[in-house]
Every structure is written in structure tokens, then in C-alpha cells.
Design a protein around this motif. Structure first.
Motif, mmCIF file in Angstrom:
data_model
loop_
_atom_site.group_PDB
_atom_site.id
_atom_site.type_symbol
_atom_site.label_atom_id
_atom_site.label_comp_id
_atom_site.label_asym_id
_atom_site.label_seq_id
_atom_site.Cartn_x
_atom_site.Cartn_y
_atom_site.Cartn_z
ATOM 1 N N LYS A 170 24.899 66.214 18.377
ATOM 2 C CA LYS A 170 25.569 65.945 17.107
ATOM 3 C C LYS A 170 24.619 65.204 16.166
ATOM 4 O O LYS A 170 24.461 65.584 15.003
ATOM 5 C CB LYS A 170 26.836 65.130 17.355
ATOM 6 C CG LYS A 170 27.700 64.941 16.143
ATOM 7 C CD LYS A 170 29.031 64.344 16.580
ATOM 8 C CE LYS A 170 30.065 64.401 15.492
ATOM 9 N NZ LYS A 170 30.384 65.734 15.007
ATOM 10 N N GLU A 229 23.289 67.551 13.080
ATOM 11 C CA GLU A 229 23.969 67.194 11.835
ATOM 12 C C GLU A 229 23.151 66.233 10.981
ATOM 13 O O GLU A 229 23.637 65.772 9.940
ATOM 14 C CB GLU A 229 25.327 66.566 12.141
ATOM 15 C CG GLU A 229 26.328 67.502 12.769
ATOM 16 C CD GLU A 229 27.675 66.840 13.025
ATOM 17 O OE1 GLU A 229 27.882 65.686 12.597
ATOM 18 O OE2 GLU A 229 28.516 67.486 13.656
ATOM 19 N N ARG A 267 23.314 65.528 6.973
ATOM 20 C CA ARG A 267 24.527 66.122 6.410
ATOM 21 C C ARG A 267 25.499 64.996 6.034
ATOM 22 O O ARG A 267 25.949 64.260 6.899
ATOM 23 C CB ARG A 267 25.190 67.034 7.439
ATOM 24 C CG ARG A 267 26.481 67.655 6.960
ATOM 25 C CD ARG A 267 27.178 68.328 8.164
ATOM 26 N NE ARG A 267 28.596 68.328 7.987
ATOM 27 C CZ ARG A 267 29.431 67.336 8.270
ATOM 28 N NH1 ARG A 267 28.985 66.219 8.748
ATOM 29 N NH2 ARG A 267 30.718 67.441 8.064
ATOM 30 N N PRO A 278 28.216 72.288 6.747
ATOM 31 C CA PRO A 278 26.920 72.293 7.418
ATOM 32 C C PRO A 278 25.900 73.041 6.584
ATOM 33 O O PRO A 278 26.249 73.899 5.766
ATOM 34 C CB PRO A 278 27.196 73.007 8.741
ATOM 35 C CG PRO A 278 28.415 73.809 8.503
ATOM 36 C CD PRO A 278 29.210 73.085 7.451
#
Length: 125
Positions: free
Chosen positions: A108, A112, A115, A121
Motif C-alpha cells: 500500500k 500508492e 497519491r 489512482p
């Protein structure tokens, strides 16, 4: 019923293909599960992988990647027993559960990165 039966889930705000690309590299498997020898028996592409497990435990393991909302729900399963003549260490199931969480949160954090919360995304490169 297996001696070690682990189920974990985590949402990743990236497309399933992005997560599948991580698991496509067998070098990653050794980093995530260094004491297990994994052999793919079902490569499901963007839906994940299924392995037979040998080494510290003997059984099966699966990563199922389910498209959900604007990302992926990563399901992790480990169903295993000690090798023949061995025994399960006290706390082994909990140790494997915590390891699954570490893998999920590491992915994660990596996938990510950058972001902003609440934003979609990034597009696939």
C-alpha cells in the motif's frame, strides 16, 4: 483443518494489473516469505496467483486480486501444516497473520506513494 490458516485483506488504490505485476516477480516472493518455497500451480493473471508451499510450512498459499471501486482488494490465504516430522511453533499462526499485514501495508505504501487521499489512482504506465 490446517495448523496455520491465515486470511487477510487490504484495499489498494491501484488497478489489479499494478498489484499483479508485483507478484509476477518471484524475487518478491522470497522477500515476502523467505522461509517458504513457493511453486505456482495457478497463474490467474490480473486475478492473482496460487502456490504450493514447502519449507517451514507445507500447504497452499494464494493472492487473489479483486477489482473494487477505484482499486484492488488484495485477499491473502495461507493454509499449511508443519513439514513431516515437524511441529508448529507456538504463536506461528499469529506470526503469519502479522507478516501478511506487513506485506499488505508495505505494498500500500509503495504502490500508492504520492497519491493524495480521495484522489483516483494514477493511470497505468
Amino acid at each position: 483443518m490446517p495448523s496455520v490458516d491465515v486470511l487477510d485483506e487490504i484495499f489498494l488504490a491501484v488497478p489489479p494489473a499494478t498489484v499483479a505485476a508485483v507478484f509476477a516477480d518471484s524475487v518478491v516472493w522470497r522477500r515476502f516469505w523467505p522461509d517458504l518455497r513457493l511453486e505456482v500451480y495457478a497463474d490467474r493473471g490480473v486475478e492473482g496467483l496460487r502456490w504450493t508451499v514447502d519449507g517451514a510450512l507445507v500447504g497452499t498459499q494464494e493472492v487473489w486480486l479483486e477489482p473494487m471501486l477505484d482499486g484492488t482488494l488484495l485477499h491473502y490465504f495461507l493454509r499449511a501444516d508443519p513439514p513431516p516430522g515437524g511441529s508448529v511453533r507456538p504463536g506461528e499462526a499469529q506470526r503469519r497473520q502479522l507478516a501478511a499485514k506487513r506485506v499488505g501495508f508495505a505494498l500500500k505504501s509503495r504502490l500508492e506513494a504520492g497519491r493524495p487521499p480521495g484522489h483516483p489512482p494514477p493511470p497505468l504506465a
